[in-house]
Design an enzyme around this catalytic site. Structure first.
Site: not given
Length: 417
Positions: A160, A166, A278, A372, A375, A399, A403, A411
């Site tokens: 949590c 946020s 991650r 794809q 089909g 996670e 971006e 960084r």
């Protein structure tokens, strides 16, 4: 170690189990194309772990994947059977019931399990992350109280952190925990919580101090605590075998004894957990992409258009080759990041971000391209490829959004100047 020996024994027993189910289980029965074989580079012991997970995915998960999705079933019994194989606390220490395996072992296992059901495996990965956080940051009493039941999945855990206000800016969370005597009084809410309402243990990041990350602490809240309630079950595009709800605290009294680490350490605990999370979620994407490549290959070999099978179409051959290349590249990066995290290398967090960014983006593209290639059939729920597409789309968001992963990597690079 004892857990490793148990897994090896189970692996050898599982070799007698045949894969007789259709669709997804066919890819296990016919074998794996050599150039995308996920066992490349693994030790013999890791190959045994991997086989246990592949067999469990083929026999216990894949036959039910569509039903769990369509009926939104949280497959508790199946997950408990997975826990009997050691998958409830894969990288938790053995003295409290964990398997004591490495981050790389964990990635291998989650990739294999995800070929059977991404959504269920993703929840198991979150549960593992919570168990590891308690194991790593808890004291002896906390570890002995919570970890054994979590490792056997007699109890289930939820993480949590995210709140309605946020998401990516996690350090701005507002759920408060006011100290009163030997309890914290929690007020606030958490959003998009996997397992929310159905799970038993909630690892909660809350504000015990001032603004910013240093004011955040970590509490373990048990289901049934007065003041703990849940929102409605969310209707989702994918990940339907695990419920998602808001977790709400209204004057919820939690013992100080349930705090992990010191006051103000919560944000660090959350981020440490997410580094592994991650890797875990990237590994789940690998499993979906691996299954989708094989499903696409199988379809191209049998589907005929213009008088010949699609496998004779050079454009589709090249597309399949690109998919396979991106799958293997993603796998190599994820495994390198898992090893870096295990070895506590200086830039492990950035490598975890790279792996999550690259693997979840590329694996989604692989699954989408596989759809794809099918089909119109790929758009039907009778075909597993559409579920892989729906289930792994969210991996680019949770996670830490992709971006944010770019921010972490950039960084790191710019701080070297």
């Amino acid at each position: 170690m004892a857990a490793s020996r148990a897994l090896l024994s189970l692996a050898r027993l599982s070799s007698c189990i045949g894969s007789s189910h259709r669709l997804l289980t066919n890819i296990h029965r016919r074998g794996i194309s050599s150039c995308i074989d996920p066992s490349h580079g693994l030790t013999e012991e890791q190959k045994e772990f991997q086989k246990v997970a592949f067999d469990f995915a083929a026999n216990e998960m894949a036959p039910h994947m569509a039903e769990w999705d369509q009926k939104e079933i949280f497959p508790v019994d199946t997950m408990r059977r997975a826990a009997q194989l050691g998958f409830g606390g894969i990288y938790v220490q053995p003295d409290v019931g964990g398997s004591g395996l490495s981050r790389l072992d964990t990635s291998v296992i989650f990739e294999a399990l995800s070929t059977g059901c991404v959504s269920t495996t993703a929840y198991i990965s979150i549960h593992n992350m919570c168990a590891w956080m308690i194991d790593t940051f808890g004291n002896t009493e906390q570890r002995e109280k919570f970890c054994p039941d979590l490792c056997m999945m007699e109890k289930f855990a939820s993480y949590c952190l995210t709140e309605p206000g946020s998401g990516s800016d996690a350090a701005s969370l507002s759920t408060s925990a006011q100290l009163k005597g030997d309890h914290y009084i929690l007020n606030g809410s958490k959003a998009f919580i996997s397992g929310g309402g159905d799970t038993d243990v909630y690892v909660v990041m809350c504000r015990t101090g001032g603004k910013g990350p240093k004011g955040i602490s970590c509490l373990v809240v048990e289901k049934g605590t007065p003041g703990l309630t849940f929102g409605k079950k969310e209707m989702k595009m994918g990940w339907n075998s695990q419920p998602t709800r808001a977790v709400i605290f209204e004057d919820c009294a939690v013992p100080v004894a349930n705090r992990l680490g010191m006051e103000g350490q919560g944000f660090n605990i959350a981020m440490r957990g997410l580094n592994g999370g991650r890797i875990n979620i990237a590994s789940c994407s690998l499993g979906a992409a691996h299954a989708s490549v094989q499903l696409a290959r199988d379809h191209l070999l049998v589907r005929k258009q213009f008088g010949e099978t699609l496998s004779n179409n050079q454009f589709l051959q090249f597309k399949l080759a690109e998919m396979a290349t991106k799958l293997v590249a993603s796998r190599l990066l994820v495994r390198e990041a898992a090893t870096a995290l295990q070895e506590d290398r200086a830039h492990a967090a950035s490598l975890c971000a790279m792996a999550k960014l690259f693997a979840t983006d590329e694996c989604f593209n692989i699954c989408n391209q596989a759809l794809q290639m099918h089909g119109g059939y790929g758009y039907l729920k009778d075909y597993a490829v559409q579920q892989f597409v729906r289930d792994i789309r969210v991996h680019q968001i949770l996670e830490g959004t992709n971006e944010v992963m770019r921010m972490i990597v950039s960084r790191n690079l710019l701080s070297e100047i």
